[in-house]
Design an enzyme around this catalytic site. Structure first.
Site, PDB file in Angstrom:
ATOM      1  CD  GLU A 168      -3.114  -1.045   2.058  1.00  0.00           C
ATOM      2  OE1 GLU A 168      -3.127  -0.146   2.904  1.00  0.00           O
ATOM      3  OE2 GLU A 168      -4.058  -1.844   1.913  1.00  0.00           O
ATOM      4  CG  ASN A 295      -4.058  -4.918   0.135  1.00  0.00           C
ATOM      5  OD1 ASN A 295      -3.869  -6.035  -0.340  1.00  0.00           O
ATOM      6  ND2 ASN A 295      -3.242  -4.376   1.019  1.00  0.00           N
TER       7      ASN A 295
HETATM    8  N1  8P2 Z   1      -7.501  -0.554   7.960  1.00  0.00           N
HETATM    9  N2  8P2 Z   1      -7.374  -1.575   7.833  1.00  0.00           N
HETATM   10  C1  8P2 Z   1      -7.227  -2.955   7.650  1.00  0.00           C
HETATM   11  C2  8P2 Z   1      -5.945  -3.289   6.851  1.00  0.00           C
HETATM   12  C3  8P2 Z   1      -4.675  -2.995   7.663  1.00  0.00           C
HETATM   13  O1  8P2 Z   1      -4.730  -3.666   8.917  1.00  0.00           O
HETATM   14  C4  8P2 Z   1      -3.517  -3.504   6.823  1.00  0.00           C
HETATM   15  O2  8P2 Z   1      -2.286  -3.435   7.560  1.00  0.00           O
HETATM   16  C5  8P2 Z   1      -3.349  -2.658   5.562  1.00  0.00           C
HETATM   17  O3  8P2 Z   1      -2.526  -3.382   4.664  1.00  0.00           O
HETATM   18  C6  8P2 Z   1      -4.694  -2.315   4.912  1.00  0.00           C
HETATM   19  O4  8P2 Z   1      -5.420  -1.323   5.486  1.00  0.00           O
HETATM   20  C7  8P2 Z   1      -5.919  -2.524   5.549  1.00  0.00           C
END
Ligand code: 8P2
Length: 441
Positions: A168, A295
């Site tokens: 991300e 995602n």
């Molecule tokens: N907020 N939310 C849940 C989830 C987070 O816990 C993850 O670490 C990220 O990759 C993505 O944002 C999604």
């Protein structure tokens, strides 16, 4: 016939996902040094419940039982991230063998259980020492990342089925440096766009280093993508939705898949804040990848006039609209607009206020429904010809949910943080049954 895994291609990969800072704990063990998230947690007011990642799910010590849980659910893949502060604790220089040893054991433990390891090299826990030298705003950090990535891949090799450079980049750049809700908590658009560019550069530099190792592992990146829907068909809403899509999605898709920044957004941002793109940067960033991780959590409902979603709209505990159709729409659009490698849904899931009932179970029916509806949407995309190869449920465990601390539960397995007791939720039991392919009579 109710939705079954048999509706999917027989080689469709079903997994679950976590991230190092969110589950490991052991923040001061075996040579690990602070990350920017350790620092961020220590700043008053940054984390809603005042918590940190010092213990989390204590996965660093309980990893074997956690891998047993994955195996018990019949999942065949596990996506997890490597903590840079365990591997090269000061960001550059000395390698911490104890850190590498932990992930070595983890990978071998997965393989021994018939579970494919899928590694994310960076899921936000930058060594603080690098942040002290400018962090991702400093172009040097991109080179440090490539060195770190090569160290990890040299040790874990092609026991790992896939390596994703980043998780991300939008969160690492915009959410963390323009909006300021994540570490390091800056609110500076020029800084955020510099960070985004250095992530794209780092992705390319690391790809080159990993390719040189001649691994059989797939190499790629994970992007959080949020399809933007105009609230009405009027021009102001359509323009606002195009802008949201450009800033949130195309600013990260296009450098990686097209070797350019989207022109409309480049113009929108303006010279004052644009990154310094050096010759060769985007050629590096857009090297071919073997997979793109997506995602998906929800859509953006975009209204220039403040129109809101209708009464009766379903939301998760994060306040995100439950909109499974957006997953199909997103994947079909990607297939239409880009030359795609293999696609994986590397995260999809939902937070709900789960509790352990008197019967000792967690009856999270909303999460089961959420998963069922998103699985159906993924199948719709496959049937539309999208090269979707797998799906990872976020997340295996309730865990540290960044600025929300432990107040949001995304796991299919409940964690009692006081006792570290794991309780398999009803959604996980449904998933296990979904994955069980009836043996032919
Ligand atoms: N907020 N939310 C849940 C989830 C987070 O816990 C993850 O670490 C990220 O990759 C993505 O944002 C999604």
């Amino acid at each position: 016939m109710p939705l079954s895994r048999q509706h999917f291609p027989s080689n469709f990969l079903w997994g679950t996902a976590t991230a190092s800072f969110q589950i490991e704990g052991a923040a001061h063990e075996d040579g690990r040094l602070p990350s920017i998230w350790d620092t961020f947690c220590a700043e008053p007011g940054r984390i809603s419940d005042g918590s940190n990642g010092d213990v989390a799910c204590d996965h660093y010590h309980r990893w074997e039982q956690d891998l047993d849980l994955i195996q018990s659910l019949g999942l065949s893949a596990y996506r997890f991230s490597i903590a840079w502060p365990r591997i090269i604790p000061t960001g550059t220089g000395a390698i911490n063998e104890a850190g590498l040893d932990f992930y070595d054991r983890l990978v071998d433990g997965l393989i021994a259980r018939g579970i494919q390891p899928h590694v994310t090299l960076y899921h936000w826990d930058l060594p603080q020492t690098l942040q002290d030298r400018g962090g991702w705003e400093n172009r040097d950090t991109a080179y440090a990342f490539a060195d770190y990535a090569a160290v990890v891949a040299a040790r874990l090799g092609d026991r790992v089925k896939s390596y994703a450079t980043f998780n991300e980049p939008w969160c690492v750049s915009i959410l963390s440096n323009e909006i300021g809700h994540h570490a390091p908590g800056k609110q500076d658009r020029k800084a955020a766009l510099a960070v985004a560019h250095h992530l794209h550069l780092a992705h390319g530099l690391a790809l080159s280093r990993l390719r040189a190792l001649n691994l059989t592992s797939q190499l790629g990146i994970v992007l959080n993508l949020t399809p933007a829907y105009p609230a009405t068909d009027n021009e102001a809403d359509r323009t606002a939705a195009t802008l949201a899509d450009g800033k949130g999605n195309r600013w990260f898709l296009d450098p990686i898949l097209k070797g350019q920044y989207p022109h409309d957004i480049w113009e929108h941002y303006g010279a004052e804040v644009l990154p310094n793109v050096l010759p060769g940067d985007l050629e590096l960033a857009s090297q071919p990848i073997d997979f793109l991780g997506v995602n998906y959590y929800s859509r953006a409902f975009v209204s220039a006039g403040g129109k809101t979603l209708p009464e009766g709209t379903e939301y998760t505990d994060m306040g995100w609209e439950v909109y499974p159709e957006g997953l199909r729409d997103l994947l079909v659009r990607l297939h239409r607009d880009y030359q795609l490698p293999d696609l994986y849904i590397t995260e999809n899931g939902a937070a709900y206020p789960d509790v352990v009932s008197e019967d000792g179970q967690v009856h999270d029916g909303e999460r089961t429904q959420y998963l069922q509806r998103h699985f159906q949407s993924a199948l719709d995309a496959v049937q539309a010809g999208v090269p979707l190869k797998g799906y990872f449920v976020w997340s295996l465990l309730d865990n540290f949910e960044w600025a929300f601390g432990y107040s949001k539960r995304f796991g299919i397995v409940h964690v009692d943080y006081a006792t570290q007791k794991r309780t398999v939720k009803d959604s996980a039991l449904w998933l296990r049954d979904f994955l069980r392919v009836p043996t032919p009579a």
